[in-house]
Design a protein around this motif. Structure first.
Motif, PDB file in Angstrom:
ATOM      1  N   PHE A 312     -24.465   5.115 -33.805  1.00 26.94           N
ATOM      2  CA  PHE A 312     -24.888   5.225 -32.405  1.00 26.94           C
ATOM      3  C   PHE A 312     -26.219   4.526 -32.170  1.00 26.94           C
ATOM      4  CE2 PHE A 312     -27.610   7.810 -29.508  1.00 26.94           C
ATOM      5  CZ  PHE A 312     -27.005   7.454 -28.305  1.00 26.94           C
ATOM      6  N   ARG A 313     -27.182   4.768 -33.038  1.00 27.83           N
ATOM      7  CA  ARG A 313     -28.502   4.150 -32.866  1.00 27.83           C
ATOM      8  C   ARG A 313     -28.450   2.638 -33.099  1.00 27.83           C
ATOM      9  NH1 ARG A 313     -32.730   5.596 -30.297  1.00 27.83           N
ATOM     10  NH2 ARG A 313     -34.287   5.362 -31.944  1.00 27.83           N
ATOM     11  N   GLY A 314     -27.498   2.211 -33.904  1.00 27.39           N
ATOM     12  CA  GLY A 314     -27.294   0.773 -34.049  1.00 27.39           C
ATOM     13  C   GLY A 314     -26.885   0.149 -32.727  1.00 27.39           C
ATOM     14  N   ALA A 315     -26.099   0.915 -31.941  1.00 25.69           N
ATOM     15  CA  ALA A 315     -25.600   0.412 -30.659  1.00 25.69           C
ATOM     16  C   ALA A 315     -26.649   0.459 -29.557  1.00 25.69           C
ATOM     17  CB  ALA A 315     -24.365   1.216 -30.239  1.00 25.69           C
ATOM     18  N   VAL A 316     -27.513   1.489 -29.568  1.00 24.78           N
ATOM     19  CA  VAL A 316     -28.450   1.670 -28.440  1.00 24.78           C
ATOM     20  C   VAL A 316     -29.912   1.401 -28.806  1.00 24.78           C
ATOM     21  CG1 VAL A 316     -26.920   3.364 -27.355  1.00 24.78           C
ATOM     22  CG2 VAL A 316     -28.766   4.162 -28.840  1.00 24.78           C
ATOM     23  N   TYR A 317     -30.180   1.141 -30.079  1.00 21.05           N
ATOM     24  CA  TYR A 317     -31.556   0.820 -30.479  1.00 21.05           C
ATOM     25  C   TYR A 317     -31.629  -0.560 -31.127  1.00 21.05           C
ATOM     26  CZ  TYR A 317     -36.163   1.137 -32.709  1.00 21.05           C
ATOM     27  OH  TYR A 317     -37.458   0.890 -33.100  1.00 21.05           O
ATOM     28  N   TRP A 318     -30.882  -0.761 -32.209  1.00 21.03           N
ATOM     29  CA  TRP A 318     -31.014  -2.009 -32.956  1.00 21.03           C
ATOM     30  C   TRP A 318     -30.379  -3.198 -32.245  1.00 21.03           C
ATOM     31  CZ3 TRP A 318     -34.644  -2.127 -36.331  1.00 21.03           C
ATOM     32  CH2 TRP A 318     -35.005  -0.954 -37.014  1.00 21.03           C
ATOM     33  N   LEU A 319     -29.222  -2.998 -31.617  1.00 27.71           N
ATOM     34  CA  LEU A 319     -28.592  -4.095 -30.885  1.00 27.71           C
ATOM     35  C   LEU A 319     -29.460  -4.557 -29.707  1.00 27.71           C
ATOM     36  CD1 LEU A 319     -26.195  -5.989 -30.558  1.00 27.71           C
ATOM     37  CD2 LEU A 319     -25.004  -4.183 -29.280  1.00 27.71           C
ATOM     38  N   PRO A 320     -29.969  -3.632 -28.866  1.00 23.77           N
ATOM     39  CA  PRO A 320     -30.904  -4.060 -27.824  1.00 23.77           C
ATOM     40  C   PRO A 320     -32.181  -4.694 -28.378  1.00 23.77           C
ATOM     41  CG  PRO A 320     -30.023  -1.906 -27.284  1.00 23.77           C
ATOM     42  CD  PRO A 320     -29.575  -2.222 -28.684  1.00 23.77           C
ATOM     43  N   MET A 321     -32.601  -4.250 -29.579  1.00 27.50           N
ATOM     44  CA  MET A 321     -33.774  -4.858 -30.205  1.00 27.50           C
ATOM     45  C   MET A 321     -33.533  -6.341 -30.471  1.00 27.50           C
ATOM     46  SD  MET A 321     -36.687  -3.273 -31.322  1.00 27.50           S
ATOM     47  CE  MET A 321     -36.990  -3.614 -33.064  1.00 27.50           C
ATOM     48  N   VAL A 322     -32.342  -6.656 -30.997  1.00 31.12           N
ATOM     49  CA  VAL A 322     -32.013  -8.051 -31.311  1.00 31.12           C
ATOM     50  C   VAL A 322     -31.920  -8.869 -30.028  1.00 31.12           C
ATOM     51  CG1 VAL A 322     -30.266  -9.584 -32.287  1.00 31.12           C
ATOM     52  CG2 VAL A 322     -30.838  -7.442 -33.449  1.00 31.12           C
ATOM     53  N   ILE A 323     -31.164  -8.335 -29.055  1.00 24.06           N
ATOM     54  CA  ILE A 323     -31.008  -9.052 -27.781  1.00 24.06           C
ATOM     55  C   ILE A 323     -32.346  -9.163 -27.063  1.00 24.06           C
ATOM     56  CG2 ILE A 323     -29.907  -8.991 -25.509  1.00 24.06           C
ATOM     57  CD1 ILE A 323     -27.585  -7.472 -26.827  1.00 24.06           C
ATOM     58  N   GLY A 324     -33.100  -8.067 -27.048  1.00 24.84           N
ATOM     59  CA  GLY A 324     -34.383  -8.046 -26.351  1.00 24.84           C
ATOM     60  C   GLY A 324     -35.407  -8.964 -26.994  1.00 24.84           C
ATOM     61  N   GLY A 325     -35.413  -9.024 -28.317  1.00 25.76           N
ATOM     62  CA  GLY A 325     -36.330  -9.923 -28.997  1.00 25.76           C
ATOM     63  C   GLY A 325     -36.038 -11.370 -28.662  1.00 25.76           C
ATOM     64  N   ALA A 326     -34.744 -11.705 -28.651  1.00 28.73           N
ATOM     65  CA  ALA A 326     -34.362 -13.068 -28.288  1.00 28.73           C
ATOM     66  C   ALA A 326     -34.696 -13.355 -26.825  1.00 28.73           C
ATOM     67  CB  ALA A 326     -32.865 -13.272 -28.535  1.00 28.73           C
ATOM     68  N   SER A 327     -34.482 -12.342 -25.963  1.00 25.81           N
ATOM     69  CA  SER A 327     -34.782 -12.508 -24.534  1.00 25.81           C
ATOM     70  C   SER A 327     -36.270 -12.723 -24.311  1.00 25.81           C
ATOM     71  CB  SER A 327     -34.325 -11.271 -23.754  1.00 25.81           C
ATOM     72  OG  SER A 327     -32.943 -11.077 -23.884  1.00 25.81           O
ATOM     73  N   ALA A 328     -37.083 -11.919 -24.996  1.00 24.06           N
ATOM     74  CA  ALA A 328     -38.531 -12.051 -24.850  1.00 24.06           C
ATOM     75  C   ALA A 328     -38.993 -13.435 -25.283  1.00 24.06           C
ATOM     76  CB  ALA A 328     -39.238 -10.982 -25.666  1.00 24.06           C
ATOM     77  N   SER A 329     -38.376 -13.931 -26.332  1.00 22.82           N
ATOM     78  CA  SER A 329     -38.741 -15.262 -26.822  1.00 22.82           C
ATOM     79  C   SER A 329     -38.326 -16.340 -25.822  1.00 22.82           C
ATOM     80  CB  SER A 329     -38.067 -15.512 -28.169  1.00 22.82           C
ATOM     81  OG  SER A 329     -38.352 -16.807 -28.645  1.00 22.82           O
ATOM     82  N   ALA A 330     -37.136 -16.164 -25.241  1.00 24.32           N
ATOM     83  CA  ALA A 330     -36.625 -17.173 -24.310  1.00 24.32           C
ATOM     84  C   ALA A 330     -37.347 -17.135 -22.967  1.00 24.32           C
ATOM     85  CB  ALA A 330     -35.126 -16.971 -24.094  1.00 24.32           C
ATOM     86  N   LEU A 331     -37.698 -15.922 -22.504  1.00 24.64           N
ATOM     87  CA  LEU A 331     -38.285 -15.775 -21.172  1.00 24.64           C
ATOM     88  C   LEU A 331     -39.799 -15.953 -21.149  1.00 24.64           C
ATOM     89  CD1 LEU A 331     -36.213 -12.748 -19.873  1.00 24.64           C
ATOM     90  CD2 LEU A 331     -35.904 -15.148 -19.295  1.00 24.64           C
ATOM     91  N   GLY A 332     -40.411 -15.811 -22.299  1.00 26.21           N
ATOM     92  CA  GLY A 332     -41.869 -15.987 -22.316  1.00 26.21           C
ATOM     93  C   GLY A 332     -42.530 -15.010 -23.243  1.00 26.21           C
TER      94      GLY A 332
END
Length: 337
Positions: A312-332
């Motif tokens: 469960f935490r892989g789905a709601v913590y680690w997966l958003p971490m990966v997507i969010g980290g990439a998003s933060a890098s792409a957006l600024g």
């Protein structure tokens, strides 16, 4: 990231690792690993998909809130921005409280809005998420109690959650009631204090802070006056919570121990009280809280519960971490410095 922030992050991460290590030792590492190895890959993927659905629902919340503030953002951009905000929450101590300033900077940069507008946007999402979470806790515990005796752990967790939420709501109501006094007096106190240091000019600080506070409260008022939009935002929050509850339900099925879908409905919101700890995104604390709540309510072995919680935490913590980290890098990524 400056020295004090880096030290706080390292200490928080160290505390999370220690807490997880203690949990694994108590439950039994071998049994947890065995349960994870035997987990159904298709159901693990389904839990991850439900985690993405939760992220999408709450990103639409953010988009709707920003729309009330005249900050236009496309659906894909809102998803990336909220993912970046989730990343900020997950890498800073105290969860949302620690990540909101960083998330506000990201929203401000991407949405070309004032910083305080971005702060109102992300803070509104976090505050409005409380409304359906409390409703789900009382509805779920009430339904659960109708057929099963509520144990001391669940009762204590409910009381703690209610107490914490009541304190937060009281503080918000107090500040809102005296917002005019806050705008008038806080800058006058902060400006002269910072003016003692050579790098700050007291008058500039006072004028800037007064302007930002005035804009902050004005933006909050704009969000709250659109009742129809507000109702839709709360509905999206509810949908997001239900997606998280569904993800935990599917995680249990993945490890071969189906549970009543009713239990995750109130256990998931209750566990997020542990996110108020000085751990990055509540890492370790939320896992321990989930296991502590699920052992007496499900009757499933602690090792299987821990495995389901990790899925469960892989789905709601680690997966958003990966997507969010990439998003933060792409957006600024500069917003995170």
């Amino acid at each position: 990231m400056e020295g004090p922030q880096r030290r706080a992050l390292i200490l928080g991460a160290g505390g999370a690792v220690l807490l997880l290590a203690v949990l694994f030792v108590v439950v039994g590492v071998d049994r947890v690993v065995d349960a994870l190895v035997r987990a159904d890959p298709a159901l693990v993927a389904a839990a991850a998909g439900l985690g993405l659905c939760w992220l999408a629902a709450w990103s639409l919340m953010l988009r709707a809130v920003l729309g009330a503030l005249d900050v236009e953002m496309s659906v894909p951009t809102a998803f990336l921005v909220y993912s970046g905000a989730a990343f900020a929450n997950n890498v800073t101590p105290f969860g949302q409280a620690g990540g909101e300033p960083v998330a506000a900077a990201l929203i401000s940069k991407v949405g070309e809005a004032r910083y305080e507008t971005g702060l109102v946007g992300i803070a509104s999402v976090d505050v409005l998420n409380v409304v359906p979470s409390v409703s789900l806790v009382f509805l779920g515990v009430g339904s659960y109690a109708a057929t099963t005796a509520v144990g001391d752990r669940v009762g204590f967790a409910v009381a703690s959650a209610v107490g914490l939420i009541a304190a937060i709501v009281t503080a918000i109501a107090f500040i809102w009631r005296y917002r005019t006094a806050v705008v008038d007096r806080v800058p006058g106190a902060v400006g002269p204090f910072l003016g003692r240091f050579e790098r700050f000019d007291a008058e500039t600080i006072e004028a800037g802070l007064a302007d930002r506070l005035g804009n902050f409260f004005a933006d909050i008022e704009r969000v709250g006056t659109d009742r129809r939009r507000l109702l839709g935002i709360v509905a999206l929050s509810l949908v997001g919570w239900l997606f998280q509850a569904a993800a935990l339900t599917v995680a249990f099925a993945a490890v071969g121990h189906p549970v009543s879908p009713l239990i995750p409905v109130f256990v998931v919101p209750l566990s997020y009280v542990a996110g108020a700890t000085p751990l990055p995104g509540g890492l370790g604390g939320i896992e321990a809280a989930l296991v502590g709540l699920l052992v007496p309510t499900t009757g499933v072995a602690a090792s299987a519960i821990t495995a389901a919680v990790l899925v469960f935490r892989g789905a709601v913590y680690w997966l958003p971490m990966v997507i969010g980290g990439a998003s933060a890098s792409a957006l600024g990524v500069k917003a995170f410095e």
